[in-house]
Design a protein around this motif. Structure first.
Motif: not given
Length: 825
Positions: A357-362, A367-383
């Motif tokens: 089954k596909d992970f649900r992703t987002q 945003r980080i003071k003094g640095q470039a932003p970081v992009t997180l890939t969030l994942r969820w399973t049925e659990n």
């Protein structure tokens, strides 16, 4: 030469004047954010005038014509005193700390985004009942009214911290209060950390030794006081009478700090004055200001008074004229880690009982003071949400081609815990209080209740429904694709343990085992206490009837049952051994220390040397026992565990094997290790506190560290904002003063009863309470720490619902009038 000297003098004088002016201007700006408690304000959002009366201890007593206006004023008052703390809690829940603190808080933000607590909180607003929605909305308007006044009148940004760490204060939303509740749910559980730790230990130890290190609770269950000879009748136990990170900003606690508490109650027939009694003191990490904030609300159902948490429209612990309530942590096993198998042909998929089954992703941008932003890939399973291997050392127990996910009762958008607590505040008797608890989701708690006629203890919160054939019974991570290792909702409220008006007339809980039921209704394999409950039982036996004073005495008790039980066992072959050694030698110090401990009654008194010797001995003993077997993992078991040490020295199931040092050719005995570790401890104490052990004081090492989580790390400023107090008690005393057990100050008291309350329904206005700092979060306010010294000395302040007593000696009365009405004052 004279001219040069004159110019130097002029420049020096000018610098002094400029420095004084700078300090004066800075002080003026900082003090602008100390609220004027005697002011009157026209505000939008209320229907009729409201009074906020600050009594002599700065506790707000709020009087309004309807509940919405009262909750509005509570938001207003808490924002006046704790606006920075409230916004910091909100930022933590949102995963937005790095915007003001930089990369050092990125790990916290990452975890909060992955758990998605803020969005779950926002979604749960829709499932609250109407009175709770009204309370949340009115409270938010009250907070925003104060923020508007701060901005309009240039009141020093609202708190000194805003000058350093934030340029804008976002308006408060009803979901913010629900998010702070989610944050508390995270703070009060350590099940996931224990599960991971057991798995890590299982990888390097045989099962018998894991059982030693993380033993099941050996006690029989205790909730209602059992039968003690002819003192009083036996207890009736009935379960169905009612159908990670180390930053001070992190809400994640090490298992030892994941919530603790005491609560006990006496029925009228066991109380000297003929009215029910209830005592409660929750234990959390110390901060300045305290997490707790005292308040009284005059609701249409009647007055309620007690402990609130800034950011939420709740008297979480307290009493009304009819009912008193307290909470203790149950240590319910409310989290499970699942190991999820990734599709080797498609990394966007994981295995389920029905196949891939596909992970649900987002995507989520931090945003980080003094640095470039970081992009997180969030994942969820049925659990549940997927956690990275870098969190909680999950990588060490996660096979290649797999990831870890988390099931947790709090990860729901159907969380009605806020509604449960609002209803509890308005309950008039035990039955109504227990009914309100049916809507409680997380964190699971023991709800202690007392009304004018009786007492009860009801567990509240969802018990996850595990399959009886679960591979690890929730004690270690399991395959996420096997149906037997997945949750199937939660058990009904009727399965939550309940104790109502026991024949003994006494109820109590110190996070100890309360039921002995087979899995999966066992609640947990790891109860939070096996030691404090023993001392509590002794104290309850000492009195045929209880009084407010005897309950206070129990709250403040600093005698360690653990010390009295362990010392004769550990030192049985060391007492009075051999001739007196030459003065100044290690053997002489050992003999003197053993003599002092032999005559000690176990009182962890701050003025005595014996508690320090005992605590250091246990710390070094634990280290000696585990370091050779565990290696780097030993740091996670550094805190002395009384049950583990007892198993070793009684050789339970062969546990004495821990005494032999694996790397040495000699076979060491437990007596050898006890002697060597005592010598280690005494050398450490000698180097730190001098050669005369009679001059050592437990309080010199055991200081309550109530540090400001932000300013407390700033050079020079930390001297003014951190509160340190020499204090009695220890890890296992009823008056709990849990030590850090690590770092340069291992005996620093970092976790304990930030709030104490004792309620007497024979004379309700004689009820008392205290918090460990002061009501204000402003370091320059006299109310920043004014209650702290009373708390340290074991004193309390009155807890009255009498308006006249609130007005007597008030430090100020704030009048709020609706826009368009004529303000008072």
């Amino acid at each position: 030469m004279l001219t040069a000297f004159r110019w130097a003098l002029r420049i020096f004088t000018a610098l002094i004047v400029l420095s004084v002016l700078a300090v004066g201007v800075g002080y003026w700006f900082l003090t602008r954010s100390i609220p004027d408690y005697n002011a009157s304000y026209k505000v939008a959002g209320i229907t009729k005038p409201v009074e906020i009366i600050r009594n002599a201890n700065d506790v707000p007593h709020i009087f309004g014509k309807d509940d919405a206006d009262v909750f509005y004023a509570l938001g207003f008052a808490q924002a006046q005193d704790r606006l920075w703390q409230m916004t910091l809690l909100r930022r933590t829940a949102e995963g937005r700390l790095s915007e003001i603190f930089g990369p050092k808080t990125l790990k916290i933000d990452s975890l909060m985004r992955r758990l998605d607590l803020y969005n779950l909180a926002a979604a749960s607003f829709s499932v609250q009942d109407q009175q709770t929605k009204t309370a949340l909305t009115a409270y938010a308007r009250g907070v925003n009214a104060w923020i508007d006044i701060v901005n309009r009148d240039a009141l020093g940004r609202g708190a000194p911290e805003f000058f350093l760490f934030s340029n804008k204060i976002a308006t408060w939303q009803p979901s913010d209060s629900l998010a702070i509740l989610k944050l508390m749910q995270l703070k009060l559980t350590g099940a996931m950390q224990r599960e991971i730790l057991r798995a890590r230990a299982s990888l390097i130890l045989p099962p018998a030794r894991v059982k030693d290190l993380m033993p099941d609770d050996p006690m029989k269950p205790v909730a209602a006081l059992p039968d003690y000879a002819s003192l009083f009748p036996g207890v009736k136990k009935n379960y169905a009478e009612v159908k990670f990170p180390t930053s001070p900003l992190s809400p994640v606690q090490a298992p030892a700090f994941a919530g603790a508490s005491n609560a006990w109650a006496a029925a009228p027939n066991r109380a000297a004055a003929g009215g029910s009694l209830l005592a409660n003191d929750p234990h959390l990490d110390f901060t300045a200001p305290s997490l707790w904030y005292l308040a009284r609300l005059q609701l249409t159902e009647g007055g309620v008074i007690g402990a609130t948490i800034p950011g939420m429209p709740l008297v979480l612990l307290g009493r009304s004229k009819d009912l008193g309530w307290g909470l203790t942590t149950t240590y319910l096993d409310d989290q499970d880690v699942h190991i999820e198998k990734i599709n080797p042909d498609n990394p966007r998929q994981y295995l389920t009982p029905q196949g891939w089954k596909d992970f649900r992703t987002q995507r989520s941008i931090v945003r980080i003071k003094g640095q470039a932003p970081v992009t997180l890939t969030l994942r969820w399973t049925e659990n549940g949400p997927v956690l990275p291997g870098s969190d909680f050392d999950l990588a060490s127990i996660t096979p290649a081609g797999h990831v870890a996910s988390l099931s947790w009762t709090a990860l729901t958008d159907k969380d009605t815990t806020m509604t449960a607590m609002i209803r509890l505040m308005k309950a008039h008797d035990i039955a109504q209080g227990i009914k309100a608890g049916s809507l409680f989701v997380a964190p699971a708690q023991n709800l202690m209740l007392a009304d004018k006629h009786g007492i009860a203890m009801q567990m509240i919160g969802w018990i996850p429904k595990r399959d009886p054939n679960n591979d690890t019974q929730g004690r270690m991570p399991t395959p996420g694709w096997l149906p037997r290792d997945r949750w199937d909702g939660h058990f009904p409220y009727s399965d939550d343990p309940s104790f109502i008006n026991p024949a003994s007339g006494i109820l109590g809980n110190t996070n100890n085992k309360i039921v002995d039921r087979p899995f999966p209704l066992n609640i947990t394999f790891h109860w939070g206490d096996t030691q404090r409950i023993q001392r509590w039982l002794t104290l309850m036996k000492d009195h045929q009837v209880q009084t407010r004073e005897s309950f206070i005495e129990a709250q403040l008790d600093t005698v360690s049952f653990t010390a009295r039980a362990l010392l004769p066992l550990i030192a049985k072959n060391l007492w009075y051994q051999g001739e007196d050694a030459p003065p100044g030698t290690p053997k002489a110090m050992r003999q003197e220390a053993l003599k002092m401990l032999a005559e000690w009654n176990g009182d962890m008194n701050e003025h005595m040397p014996e508690p320090l010797i005992y605590a250091a001995w246990m710390l070094f003993l634990q280290k000696r026992l585990i370091s050779d077997e565990l290696g780097p993992l030993a740091k996670d078991f550094a805190r002395p565990d009384p049950v583990f040490i007892e198993r070793v020295f009684r050789n339970t199931d062969g546990a004495a094997a821990w005494c032999d040092i694996v790397q040495s050719t000699k076979k060491e005995t437990c007596t050898d290790i006890a002697r060597i570790s005592l010598d280690d401890a005494l050398l450490y104490l000698k180097n730190r506190y001098g050669t005369d052990m009679k001059n050592w004081r437990w309080g010199d090492a055991h200081q309550a560290a109530q540090d400001n989580p932000v300013l407390g790390k700033v050079p020079i400023l930390h001297y003014f904002v951190n509160l340190r107090q020499s204090i009695s008690g220890g890890d296992n005393t009823l008056n709990r003063g849990e030590t850090s057990a690590s770092g340069p100050d291992p005996f620093l008291d970092v976790h304990g009863p930030g709030y104490r309350g004792v309620y007497d329904f024979a004379d309700p206005d004689s009820s008392v309470f205290i918090i460990s700092t002061g009501e204000s979060g402003h370091p320059l306010s006299r109310h920043y720490d004014d209650l702290g010294e009373l708390w340290r000395r074991g004193e309390y302040i009155p807890m009255s619902l009498d308006p006249a007593l609130a007005r007597a000696g008030a430090v100020g009365i704030t009048h709020l009038t609706p826009t368009g009405a004529k303000p008072k004052g």
